[in-house]
Design an enzyme around this catalytic site. Structure first.
Site, short mmCIF file in Angstrom:
data_model
loop_
_atom_site.label_atom_id
_atom_site.label_comp_id
_atom_site.label_asym_id
_atom_site.label_seq_id
_atom_site.Cartn_x
_atom_site.Cartn_y
_atom_site.Cartn_z
N ARG A 82 -7.59 -0.10 0.33
CA ARG A 82 -7.96 -1.67 -0.40
C ARG A 82 -8.36 -1.04 -1.77
NH1 ARG A 82 -12.64 -1.90 4.11
NH2 ARG A 82 -10.87 -1.28 4.90
N ASP A 100 -2.75 10.34 3.67
CA ASP A 100 -4.16 10.13 3.76
C ASP A 100 -4.79 10.89 4.64
OD1 ASP A 100 -6.51 8.88 3.49
OD2 ASP A 100 -6.28 7.21 5.25
N ASP A 111 -12.47 7.00 3.32
CA ASP A 111 -11.14 6.66 3.84
C ASP A 111 -10.98 5.27 4.10
OD1 ASP A 111 -9.20 7.36 5.81
OD2 ASP A 111 -10.28 7.21 7.62
N LYS A 116 -10.75 12.60 7.94
CA LYS A 116 -10.24 12.30 9.20
C LYS A 116 -10.24 13.48 10.02
CE LYS A 116 -7.16 8.80 7.56
NZ LYS A 116 -7.35 7.71 8.33
N LYS A 121 0.71 -1.22 -0.07
CA LYS A 121 -0.13 0.04 0.02
C LYS A 121 0.77 1.23 -0.13
CE LYS A 121 -3.40 2.54 2.89
NZ LYS A 121 -4.17 2.54 4.05
N ASP A 159 1.24 6.18 6.08
CA ASP A 159 0.38 5.30 5.32
C ASP A 159 0.87 4.48 4.02
OD1 ASP A 159 -1.96 4.01 5.74
OD2 ASP A 159 -3.19 5.39 4.40
N GLU A 178 -9.61 3.85 1.49
CA GLU A 178 -9.17 4.13 0.20
C GLU A 178 -7.75 3.16 -0.11
OE1 GLU A 178 -5.85 4.95 2.30
OE2 GLU A 178 -7.84 5.60 2.79
#
Length: 484
Positions: free
Chosen positions: A337, A256, A333, A263, A251, A274, A335
């Site tokens: 995946r 993010d 959020d 968030k 990933k 992230d 995202e």
């Protein structure tokens, strides 16, 4: 800092270890120092429980003995050797010693020479990592060398452990960099530089090329940012006559914000990390190539930022993917995946991967369940999981397998699309992983959720405060096992 094999003690700081119920090895110490060390143990002033350390000034000017307890001999492992070396290095640094000797001969027979040498080198070099490049006044590391006393049997392990530690520290540095520096384009550049240095090939695709591949889910996440995405593909051909290809998919969210499902400010702290999964894949590829693993390995990273703008993807959008599956977005959020779905789909459809491992800081639920102690794992194939278990044990990186039951897939089915990107009925870590697994085309698959283990709030024996580089060494050992 250098880690090397030596046959005699020369450093101003020396680690002497002691197991419970045994005398410490003091054979070549000055007589007065040897007597002091033995008396401390036999009289009970020093209790050799694992991790206890006593610093002694010797009768030679400016030299120190680090007397360390290792607990019961029958409980000694490579991981304990790793921790002991890390702790000893930090003690030597406090003493401002220019070098440290570690008596590997005293540990011979407790752990196989290859594993022992590797663990000692890893522990010392991993403990030496520090991310301080942006400090105006940086503290220089006084310890320039760690000398491991022993015979040639330890040498191969030391060489291997040093390479693995350097690769892990590379992943740590990439993760620790702030998001204003580590953009998708910069991450791509770092991958290219690692490839040139360690000997693997790198291909970078820009936004137009990503669009041509049909990676709609990935581009949906990326499109709100002014920093364009980069698809990073790294290849190591260690077995050119084989059709087996292991894909390592990381990933790569370099920041993010949560997108339109924004968030809270506090939850945005640390979101420059992230992309820890992507960093670990780059580190693993560096180690795999440098150490000549005899397997075909491809690393894939869909690097981008998840930001907010008028172009941002929205809740209830339906987006496509490289494999043609449609996805209903219930939370922007969730995202990672989406990017992983296209990255995994790319690995199996374009790179013809026969096995897939994805690694991601995917879900907060993994942190709730396992804290920062265990990495959550899902596996579709028993033999592949057993290989991962063996690899994680060699690395000292602990994992725990989660269920893979078909019932959990029902939680991410959509009435409007093939899948939805979140569950409405809990099981967040499991369903997040299964969502990614739906894009593997039934290839043997492993999913590592490192949301908790990728980052530490305080130092460990050989882990820093900040990025841990978790997964680098496990992926290396997995690739080597599959390549044999």
């Amino acid at each position: 800092m250098e880690v090397r094999l030596t046959d005699r003690a020369v450093a101003p700081a020396r680690l002497i270890t002691c197991f419970e119920g045994q005398e410490p090895p003091t054979g070549d110490l000055p007589q007065q120092t040897a007597r002091l060390v033995q008396d401390l143990v036999t009289e009970g002033s020093f209790v050799p429980e694992f991790g206890t350390v006593l610093t002694l000034a010797t009768d030679q000017a400016g030299r120190y003995i680090l007397l360390m307890g290792l607990g019961k001999a029958e409980e000694f492992t490579a991981e304990r050797a790793r921790k002991a070396a890390g702790k000893a290095y930090k003690e030597a640094r406090k003493l401002k010693a220019s070098a440290l000797d570690i008596d590997g001969e005293a540990l011979a027979g407790k752990v196989a020479p290859l594993e022992l040498g590797r663990a000692l080198a890893e522990g010392a070099l991993l403990a030496a990592y520090k991310f301080d490049k942006y400090l105006a006044k940086r503290k220089e590391n006084p310890v320039t060398a760690v000398n491991i006393l022993g015979d040639a049997g330890l040498g191969r392990g030391i060489e291997e452990g040093a390479a693995l530690a350097r690769a892990t520290n590379l992943a740590r540095r990439l993760t620790d960099e702030p998001a204003n520096v580590m953009t998708p384009a910069q991450l791509a550049l770092e991958a290219e530089e690692a490839g040139a240095k360690h000997g693997f090939s790198v291909q970078i695709r820009d936004e137009g090329a990503i669009r041509a591949l049909g990676m709609e889910a990935y581009l949906a996440v990326a499109r709100a940012s002014d920093n364009p995405p980069r698809l990073i593909v790294m290849r190591h051909q260690g077995a050119p006559k084989s059709e087996d290809v292991l894909a390592l998919v990381g990933k790569g969210l370099t920041f993010d914000s949560g997108g339109l499902s924004l968030k809270p400010s506090k939850s945005m702290e640390g979101m420059h990390g992230d992309m820890a999964g992507a960093a670990s894949v780059i580190g693993a590829m560096a180690a795999i190539a440098e150490l000549g693993v005899k397997a075909n390995v491809v690393g894939v990273i869909a690097a981008c930022e998840n930001m907010v703008s008028g172009r941002a993807y929205k809740v209830n959008d339906i987006v496509g993917s490289i494999l043609g599956k449609s996805i209903e977005v219930l939370n922007t959020d969730a995202e990672g995946r989406l990017t992983l779905a296209d990255a995994v789909g790319y690995a199996v459809s374009v790179e013809k991967a026969t096995r897939v491992l994805d690694i991601a800081t995917l879900t907060g639920a993994a942190v709730v369940t396992f804290g920062k102690i265990l990495t959550a794992v899902q596996a579709s194939d028993e033999a592949f999981y057993v290989s991962l278990e063996q690899a994680s044990a060699l690395a000292g990186e602990r994992i725990w397998r989660l269920p893979h039951d078909e019932e959990f897939l029902e939680l991410i089915k959509s009435d409007l699309a093939d899948l939805r990107n979140t569950s409405k009925d809990g099981a967040g870590t499991i369903t997040g992983g299964l969502f990614v697994g739906a894009f593997t085309q039934d290839k043997p698959w492993l999913h590592l959720d490192i949301a908790g283990t990728a980052w530490r709030g305080s130092e460990g024996d050989y882990t820093p405060k900040g990025a841990t580089g978790v997964g680098v060494r496990t992926m290396f050992h997995l690739a080597r096992t599959l390549g044999r």
